[in-house]
Design a protein around this motif. Sequence first.
Motif, PDB file in Angstrom:
ATOM      1  N   ASN A  19       0.863  -1.336   0.037  1.00  0.00           N
ATOM      2  CA  ASN A  19      -0.123   0.111  -0.063  1.00  0.00           C
ATOM      3  C   ASN A  19       0.836   1.297  -0.004  1.00  0.00           C
ATOM      4  O   ASN A  19       0.537   2.232  -0.682  1.00  0.00           O
ATOM      5  CB  ASN A  19      -0.961   0.052   1.167  1.00  0.00           C
ATOM      6  N   LEU A  20       1.832   1.210   0.933  1.00  0.00           N
ATOM      7  CA  LEU A  20       2.745   2.428   0.858  1.00  0.00           C
ATOM      8  C   LEU A  20       3.489   2.846  -0.341  1.00  0.00           C
ATOM      9  O   LEU A  20       3.676   3.916  -0.991  1.00  0.00           O
ATOM     10  CB  LEU A  20       3.537   2.337   2.003  1.00  0.00           C
ATOM     11  N   LEU A  21       4.028   1.625  -0.943  1.00  0.00           N
ATOM     12  CA  LEU A  21       4.739   1.718  -2.335  1.00  0.00           C
ATOM     13  C   LEU A  21       3.833   2.268  -3.228  1.00  0.00           C
ATOM     14  O   LEU A  21       4.210   3.137  -4.131  1.00  0.00           O
ATOM     15  CB  LEU A  21       5.092   0.478  -2.630  1.00  0.00           C
ATOM     16  N   ARG A  22       2.412   1.707  -3.321  1.00  0.00           N
ATOM     17  CA  ARG A  22       1.685   2.311  -4.350  1.00  0.00           C
ATOM     18  C   ARG A  22       1.353   3.692  -4.242  1.00  0.00           C
ATOM     19  O   ARG A  22       1.310   4.474  -5.140  1.00  0.00           O
ATOM     20  CB  ARG A  22       0.267   1.528  -4.401  1.00  0.00           C
ATOM     21  N   GLN A  23       0.997   4.014  -3.085  1.00  0.00           N
ATOM     22  CA  GLN A  23       0.641   5.455  -2.577  1.00  0.00           C
ATOM     23  C   GLN A  23       2.074   6.429  -2.984  1.00  0.00           C
ATOM     24  O   GLN A  23       1.968   7.471  -3.441  1.00  0.00           O
ATOM     25  CB  GLN A  23       0.266   5.820  -1.128  1.00  0.00           C
ATOM     26  N   SER A  24       3.313   6.023  -2.701  1.00  0.00           N
ATOM     27  CA  SER A  24       4.469   6.620  -3.039  1.00  0.00           C
ATOM     28  C   SER A  24       4.618   6.716  -4.786  1.00  0.00           C
ATOM     29  O   SER A  24       4.725   8.003  -4.915  1.00  0.00           O
ATOM     30  CB  SER A  24       5.534   5.838  -2.729  1.00  0.00           C
ATOM     31  N   ASP A  25       4.446   5.685  -5.460  1.00  0.00           N
ATOM     32  CA  ASP A  25       4.352   6.024  -6.874  1.00  0.00           C
ATOM     33  C   ASP A  25       3.227   6.763  -7.392  1.00  0.00           C
ATOM     34  O   ASP A  25       3.394   7.586  -8.300  1.00  0.00           O
ATOM     35  CB  ASP A  25       4.150   4.416  -7.691  1.00  0.00           C
ATOM     36  N   GLU A  26       2.170   6.920  -6.643  1.00  0.00           N
ATOM     37  CA  GLU A  26       1.019   7.771  -7.227  1.00  0.00           C
ATOM     38  C   GLU A  26       1.323   9.240  -6.884  1.00  0.00           C
ATOM     39  O   GLU A  26       1.293  10.204  -7.759  1.00  0.00           O
ATOM     40  CB  GLU A  26      -0.251   7.390  -6.622  1.00  0.00           C
ATOM     41  N   THR A  27       2.193   9.390  -5.553  1.00  0.00           N
ATOM     42  CA  THR A  27       2.411  10.777  -5.577  1.00  0.00           C
ATOM     43  C   THR A  27       3.450  11.338  -6.320  1.00  0.00           C
ATOM     44  O   THR A  27       3.314  12.435  -6.777  1.00  0.00           O
ATOM     45  CB  THR A  27       3.045  10.860  -3.740  1.00  0.00           C
ATOM     46  N   VAL A  28       4.569  10.494  -6.655  1.00  0.00           N
ATOM     47  CA  VAL A  28       5.352  11.066  -7.580  1.00  0.00           C
ATOM     48  C   VAL A  28       4.981  11.213  -8.842  1.00  0.00           C
ATOM     49  O   VAL A  28       5.539  12.291  -9.546  1.00  0.00           O
ATOM     50  CB  VAL A  28       6.730   9.902  -7.732  1.00  0.00           C
ATOM     51  N   ALA A  29       4.105  10.414  -9.567  1.00  0.00           N
ATOM     52  CA  ALA A  29       3.418  10.403 -10.602  1.00  0.00           C
ATOM     53  C   ALA A  29       2.784  11.678 -10.654  1.00  0.00           C
ATOM     54  O   ALA A  29       2.662  12.659 -11.672  1.00  0.00           O
ATOM     55  CB  ALA A  29       2.857   9.277 -10.925  1.00  0.00           C
ATOM     56  N   GLY A  30       1.703  11.903  -9.733  1.00  0.00           N
ATOM     57  CA  GLY A  30       1.032  13.103  -9.528  1.00  0.00           C
ATOM     58  C   GLY A  30       1.784  14.303  -9.522  1.00  0.00           C
ATOM     59  O   GLY A  30       1.287  15.266  -9.992  1.00  0.00           O
TER      60      GLY A  30
END
Length: 119
Positions: A19-30
């Motif tokens: 979950n944390l890795l997915r959120q992190s990827d979304e933040t960077v992409a966003g």
Amino acid sequence: MIPTELAHLKALLTQQLKNLLRQSDETVAGARAADYNCSDPLDRASHDEAQDNLFRIRDRESRLINKIRNALACIADGSYGICEICGEEISYKRLEARPVTTKCIHCKTREERIERVID
């Protein structure tokens, strides 16, 4: 700790890491996608503040990711659930509440008392 408890904690840690890795990827992409152009300085300042807060949260999460990875490594090498201070087994209830902990409740309580005296 019995094997089913250890498997349960490993599953908790693994899911939290995903979950944390997915959120992190979304933040960077966003952050990369959001090229915010605004002529109003107050709007820009507000946007920048929101971005700073988000990155602060992600920084805290990255530290948690490291703790989770360390906990999973300890599970793999058999040292998980052992207090790093006194060497006693950390209770399952404590590990279930905070799976990344490295200290038993007694050592952590003592550490916090000392920190309060120092502060």
